[in-house]
Write an enzyme that holds these catalytic residues in place. Sequence first.
Site, short mmCIF file in Angstrom:
data_model
loop_
_atom_site.label_atom_id
_atom_site.label_comp_id
_atom_site.label_asym_id
_atom_site.label_seq_id
_atom_site.Cartn_x
_atom_site.Cartn_y
_atom_site.Cartn_z
N PRO A 10 89.22 38.09 57.52
CA PRO A 10 89.79 38.39 56.21
C PRO A 10 88.96 39.37 55.39
O PRO A 10 87.74 39.30 55.36
CB PRO A 10 89.86 37.03 55.51
CG PRO A 10 89.31 36.03 56.43
CD PRO A 10 88.96 36.67 57.72
N ASN A 11 89.69 40.24 54.74
CA ASN A 11 89.18 41.24 53.80
C ASN A 11 88.43 42.39 54.46
O ASN A 11 88.07 43.35 53.78
CB ASN A 11 88.31 40.60 52.71
CG ASN A 11 89.10 39.62 51.87
OD1 ASN A 11 90.18 39.93 51.40
ND2 ASN A 11 88.57 38.42 51.71
N ARG A 18 85.57 47.96 49.72
CA ARG A 18 85.21 46.60 49.26
C ARG A 18 83.70 46.46 49.12
O ARG A 18 82.96 46.61 50.09
CB ARG A 18 85.72 45.58 50.26
CG ARG A 18 85.30 44.17 49.92
CD ARG A 18 85.66 43.18 51.02
NE ARG A 18 85.20 41.87 50.66
CZ ARG A 18 84.74 40.98 51.52
NH1 ARG A 18 84.71 41.25 52.80
NH2 ARG A 18 84.34 39.80 51.11
N TYR A 23 78.73 45.99 51.89
CA TYR A 23 79.36 46.29 53.17
C TYR A 23 79.33 47.77 53.54
O TYR A 23 79.80 48.13 54.62
CB TYR A 23 80.81 45.78 53.16
CG TYR A 23 80.90 44.29 52.94
CD1 TYR A 23 80.53 43.40 53.95
CD2 TYR A 23 81.31 43.78 51.72
CE1 TYR A 23 80.58 42.04 53.74
CE2 TYR A 23 81.37 42.40 51.51
CZ TYR A 23 81.01 41.54 52.52
OH TYR A 23 81.07 40.19 52.31
N ASN A 72 83.67 39.29 63.94
CA ASN A 72 83.17 39.08 62.58
C ASN A 72 84.22 38.21 61.91
O ASN A 72 85.24 38.70 61.43
CB ASN A 72 83.01 40.41 61.83
CG ASN A 72 82.41 40.22 60.46
OD1 ASN A 72 82.46 39.14 59.89
ND2 ASN A 72 81.84 41.29 59.93
N ALA A 75 85.08 35.31 56.07
CA ALA A 75 85.09 34.03 55.36
C ALA A 75 85.42 32.85 56.26
O ALA A 75 84.97 31.72 56.00
CB ALA A 75 86.08 34.08 54.19
N GLU A 99 79.11 36.69 67.72
CA GLU A 99 79.43 36.64 66.29
C GLU A 99 78.57 37.68 65.58
O GLU A 99 77.36 37.72 65.78
CB GLU A 99 79.14 35.24 65.74
CG GLU A 99 79.37 35.10 64.26
CD GLU A 99 78.94 33.75 63.71
OE1 GLU A 99 78.90 33.61 62.48
OE2 GLU A 99 78.64 32.82 64.51
N HIS A 101 77.87 39.93 61.75
CA HIS A 101 78.08 40.05 60.30
C HIS A 101 77.42 41.34 59.84
O HIS A 101 76.31 41.66 60.28
CB HIS A 101 77.51 38.84 59.56
CG HIS A 101 78.19 37.58 59.94
ND1 HIS A 101 79.42 37.22 59.44
CD2 HIS A 101 77.82 36.61 60.80
CE1 HIS A 101 79.78 36.07 59.97
NE2 HIS A 101 78.83 35.67 60.81
N ARG A 108 72.42 35.65 51.15
CA ARG A 108 73.47 35.67 50.13
C ARG A 108 73.68 34.27 49.56
O ARG A 108 72.81 33.42 49.64
CB ARG A 108 74.74 36.26 50.75
CG ARG A 108 74.49 37.73 51.16
CD ARG A 108 75.69 38.40 51.71
NE ARG A 108 76.73 38.48 50.68
CZ ARG A 108 77.99 38.74 50.95
NH1 ARG A 108 78.39 38.94 52.20
NH2 ARG A 108 78.89 38.81 49.99
#
Length: 145
Positions: A10-11, A18, A23, A72, A75, A99, A101, A108
């Site tokens: 998502p996103n 964004r 990012y 990735n 969320a 995985e 990121h 964060r």
Amino acid sequence: MKRVLVLNGPNLGRLGTREPEIYGTASLEDLTKLLSADAPDWQIDVRQSDAEPELMGWLHEATDSKTPVIINPAAFTHYSYALRDAVAMLSSAGVPVIEVHISNPHAREEFRRDSVISPVATGVIAGFGFDSYRLALHYLITLDK
């Protein structure tokens, strides 16, 4: 030709616009070009969805075709047990799934520090921007030799 599925949650379709301070300013199209240049003998299939069932379907497809995955989960990393189970099926089939990121979730907000995906992934690479994907691809290329 060897193939890798690069899945984005998502996103991440909004990459480039964004939160560029987190990012970066590069898009998924830029990511595709970068990975394709790194592995010209591989088919790089970059996909993005905001929908959990669609991502699960792609993981099932990868399991059935024994296609390695770079994911990735965005969320979904923190709470999607359905996605976790689909990744576990892939791993159980002996197919590597990395995985990744873009940012470092551990640097964060607290809620971003836990991943339900990591325990069933082959490995995790985080915090290196698009180089997280490149490092994952490099690992898959090394496995193929």
